[in-house]
Design a protein around this motif. Structure first.
Motif, PDB file in Angstrom:
ATOM      1  N   ALA A 127       0.817  -1.217   0.000  1.00  0.00           N
ATOM      2  CA  ALA A 127       0.000   0.000   0.000  1.00  0.00           C
ATOM      3  C   ALA A 127       0.850   1.266   0.000  1.00  0.00           C
ATOM      4  N   GLY A 128       2.042   1.190   0.598  1.00  0.00           N
ATOM      5  CA  GLY A 128       2.893   2.377   0.684  1.00  0.00           C
ATOM      6  C   GLY A 128       2.462   3.294   1.812  1.00  0.00           C
ATOM      7  N   ASP A 129       3.097   4.449   1.905  1.00  0.00           N
ATOM      8  CA  ASP A 129       2.775   5.399   2.970  1.00  0.00           C
ATOM      9  C   ASP A 129       1.399   6.016   2.746  1.00  0.00           C
ATOM     10  N   PRO A 130       0.694   6.346   3.841  1.00  0.00           N
ATOM     11  CA  PRO A 130       1.149   6.363   5.247  1.00  0.00           C
ATOM     12  C   PRO A 130       1.061   5.014   5.957  1.00  0.00           C
ATOM     13  N   ALA A 131       0.411   4.015   5.320  1.00  0.00           N
ATOM     14  CA  ALA A 131       0.244   2.724   5.989  1.00  0.00           C
ATOM     15  C   ALA A 131       1.594   2.089   6.303  1.00  0.00           C
ATOM     16  N   TRP A 132       2.518   2.133   5.337  1.00  0.00           N
ATOM     17  CA  TRP A 132       3.799   1.472   5.540  1.00  0.00           C
ATOM     18  C   TRP A 132       4.538   2.052   6.741  1.00  0.00           C
ATOM     19  N   ALA A 133       4.624   3.353   6.832  1.00  0.00           N
ATOM     20  CA  ALA A 133       5.365   3.970   7.934  1.00  0.00           C
ATOM     21  C   ALA A 133       4.774   3.577   9.286  1.00  0.00           C
ATOM     22  N   ALA A 134       3.447   3.601   9.380  1.00  0.00           N
ATOM     23  CA  ALA A 134       2.798   3.308  10.659  1.00  0.00           C
ATOM     24  C   ALA A 134       2.888   1.834  11.018  1.00  0.00           C
ATOM     25  N   VAL A 135       2.586   0.970  10.065  1.00  0.00           N
ATOM     26  CA  VAL A 135       2.556  -0.467  10.343  1.00  0.00           C
ATOM     27  C   VAL A 135       3.967  -0.999  10.568  1.00  0.00           C
ATOM     28  N   TRP A 136       4.921  -0.570   9.760  1.00  0.00           N
ATOM     29  CA  TRP A 136       6.295  -1.049   9.934  1.00  0.00           C
ATOM     30  C   TRP A 136       6.845  -0.635  11.292  1.00  0.00           C
ATOM     31  N   LYS A 137       6.591   0.583  11.712  1.00  0.00           N
ATOM     32  CA  LYS A 137       7.073   1.038  13.025  1.00  0.00           C
ATOM     33  C   LYS A 137       6.488   0.164  14.137  1.00  0.00           C
ATOM     34  N   ASN A 138       5.185  -0.045  14.091  1.00  0.00           N
ATOM     35  CA  ASN A 138       4.538  -0.852  15.127  1.00  0.00           C
ATOM     36  C   ASN A 138       5.057  -2.286  15.134  1.00  0.00           C
ATOM     37  N   ASN A 139       5.089  -2.911  13.967  1.00  0.00           N
ATOM     38  CA  ASN A 139       5.417  -4.329  13.895  1.00  0.00           C
ATOM     39  C   ASN A 139       6.895  -4.605  14.137  1.00  0.00           C
ATOM     40  N   SER A 140       7.762  -3.805  13.510  1.00  0.00           N
ATOM     41  CA  SER A 140       9.196  -4.061  13.662  1.00  0.00           C
ATOM     42  C   SER A 140       9.663  -3.772  15.079  1.00  0.00           C
ATOM     43  N   GLU A 141       9.136  -2.729  15.696  1.00  0.00           N
ATOM     44  CA  GLU A 141       9.555  -2.418  17.066  1.00  0.00           C
ATOM     45  C   GLU A 141       9.162  -3.541  18.025  1.00  0.00           C
ATOM     46  N   GLN A 142       7.981  -4.115  17.833  1.00  0.00           N
ATOM     47  CA  GLN A 142       7.566  -5.219  18.691  1.00  0.00           C
ATOM     48  C   GLN A 142       8.473  -6.443  18.503  1.00  0.00           C
ATOM     49  N   LEU A 143       8.774  -6.762  17.254  1.00  0.00           N
ATOM     50  CA  LEU A 143       9.585  -7.945  16.984  1.00  0.00           C
ATOM     51  C   LEU A 143      11.022  -7.758  17.449  1.00  0.00           C
ATOM     52  N   LEU A 144      11.576  -6.583  17.251  1.00  0.00           N
ATOM     53  CA  LEU A 144      12.943  -6.334  17.714  1.00  0.00           C
ATOM     54  C   LEU A 144      13.027  -6.425  19.235  1.00  0.00           C
ATOM     55  N   ALA A 145      12.005  -5.929  19.916  1.00  0.00           N
ATOM     56  CA  ALA A 145      12.005  -5.971  21.371  1.00  0.00           C
ATOM     57  C   ALA A 145      11.816  -7.390  21.901  1.00  0.00           C
ATOM     58  N   ALA A 146      11.107  -8.229  21.144  1.00  0.00           N
ATOM     59  CA  ALA A 146      10.780  -9.582  21.614  1.00  0.00           C
ATOM     60  C   ALA A 146      11.851 -10.613  21.279  1.00  0.00           C
ATOM     61  N   ALA A 147      12.790 -10.272  20.408  1.00  0.00           N
ATOM     62  CA  ALA A 147      13.831 -11.235  20.018  1.00  0.00           C
ATOM     63  C   ALA A 147      14.620 -11.699  21.239  1.00  0.00           C
TER      64      ALA A 147
END
Length: 346
Positions: free
Chosen positions: A282-302
């Motif tokens: 879909a691209g921005d703004p969805a990409w910026a918002a979803v990537w921030k939410n999802n990647s931050e959770q996964l990086l923190a949970a590793a």
């Protein structure tokens, strides 16, 4: 399939093994993200059995997901430090050769079948050994027939037409299995196998029937609550098929922004994976918002060992299966910016 780019015409003959690795290098990831992905792959490599498989039960599905996670970072049977892992995983799946071509005879059912089909289709394009290519193609041809049979099964209600369910002979459909089946068909077509256009056209029609206009999102079977995972799965497929209209696409994209996947959500890793893939399309703004939410959770949970913690997403009796699933899905999600897997390119 309509709207596919020219690159798939060349991929159908042999996507050069170096191309995946080179594609992975064209996008520079932040050091933390790069280290986390590599740690996850290293942990997965340690879980591989001598026969090339992953997991104790659900082995075809878990091997398929693990294989995809290595491919998504540019590793192929011939290229990358995980090349041997990729080679033996691909060999394991190609050697299964189940009767009738159906890989889902365990609890993974059509999920497992479609995941294995997708993984073999993606590795098929990187394979340089002609004998192995012929074996994989023959396996894919049989696997496609199973997917076709599932779509052709007479459905108990018109709203289920064009979709798939847990078994090839199921008389209803759900959006979750249908998303995997559609991506598997598309991957086979992208790899050079003929897929009838009529089959491709039927799937988006079913997915649209799962849209809940009053909720502006997609639900599991067109009834009940719309959720982020199903909205991501449907939106991704509709984008890949060039079947997104402006109104539906805009509403579903806003749904992903407004209702992010949070820890504790049902099918957590599945939801992170599909919403990330859909937002990327879909691209921005969805990409910026979803990537921030999802990647931050996964990086923190590793975890320190490179894995991700198990969630109650995977059937079976061995808790380690859930960790393999969680780690493979997390690596696949975090690898989206690399844009390596041909199936997710438009």
């Amino acid at each position: 399939m309509r709207g596919l780019p020219i690159l798939f015409a060349t991929f159908a003959f042999v996507f050069p093994p170096l191309a995946l690795a080179q594609a992975a290098k064209t996008t520079t990831l932040p050091p933390t993200l790069d280290r986390t992905i590599n740690s996850g792959l290293t942990w997965l490599q340690k879980q591989q059995k001598d026969d090339g498989s992953f997991g104790s039960d659900l082995k075809p599905a878990l091997t398929g997901l693990s294989l995809l996670s290595f491919l998504a970072s540019g590793h192929t049977p011939e290229v990358g430090r995980f090349g041997v892992t990729v080679r033996t995983a691909a060999d394991y799946l190609a050697n299964l050769n189940p009767e009738g071509g159906y890989f889902g005879r365990d609890e993974s059912r059509m999920y497992g079948h479609c995941i294995v089909t997708l993984a073999l289709a993606e590795v098929y394009g990187t394979e340089v050994d002609e004998i192995q290519r012929r074996r994989i193609r023959a396996t894919l041809e049989k696997a496609l027939k199973v997917i076709y049979a599932g779509q052709d099964t007479r459905k108990e209600k018109p709203q289920f037409e064009g979709g798939w369910r847990y078994q090839p002979q199921s008389s209803d459909s759900d959006l979750s299995v249908s998303a995997w089946a559609m991506i598997a068909m598309r991957a086979c077509e992208s790899a050079g196998l003929p897929v009838p256009k009529a089959r491709v056209d039927r799937a988006p029609a079913y997915m649209r029937r799962c849209y809940r206009p009053e909720q502006r999102g997609f639900s599991y079977q067109g009834e009940g609550e719309a959720n982020a995972a199903m909205t991501g799965a449907a939106l991704l497929n509709l984008y890949l098929l060039d079947a997104v209209d402006a109104e539906l696409g805009g509403a579903a994209t806003k749904f992903l922004i407004d209702k992010p996947v949070r820890d504790g959500a049902q099918h957590y890793y599945y939801g992170l994976y599909y919403t990330t893939q859909a937002a990327f399309q879909a691209g921005d703004p969805a990409w910026a918002a979803v990537w921030k939410n999802n990647s931050e959770q996964l990086l923190a949970a590793a975890q320190k060992d490179g894995s991700w913690p198990a969630k109650p997403d995977v059937p079976g009796n061995d808790p380690k299966n859930a960790k393999i699933y969680a780690t493979a899905m997390s690596v696949l999600t975090l690898s989206v910016p690399l844009r390596v897997l041909p199936i997710y390119q438009r």
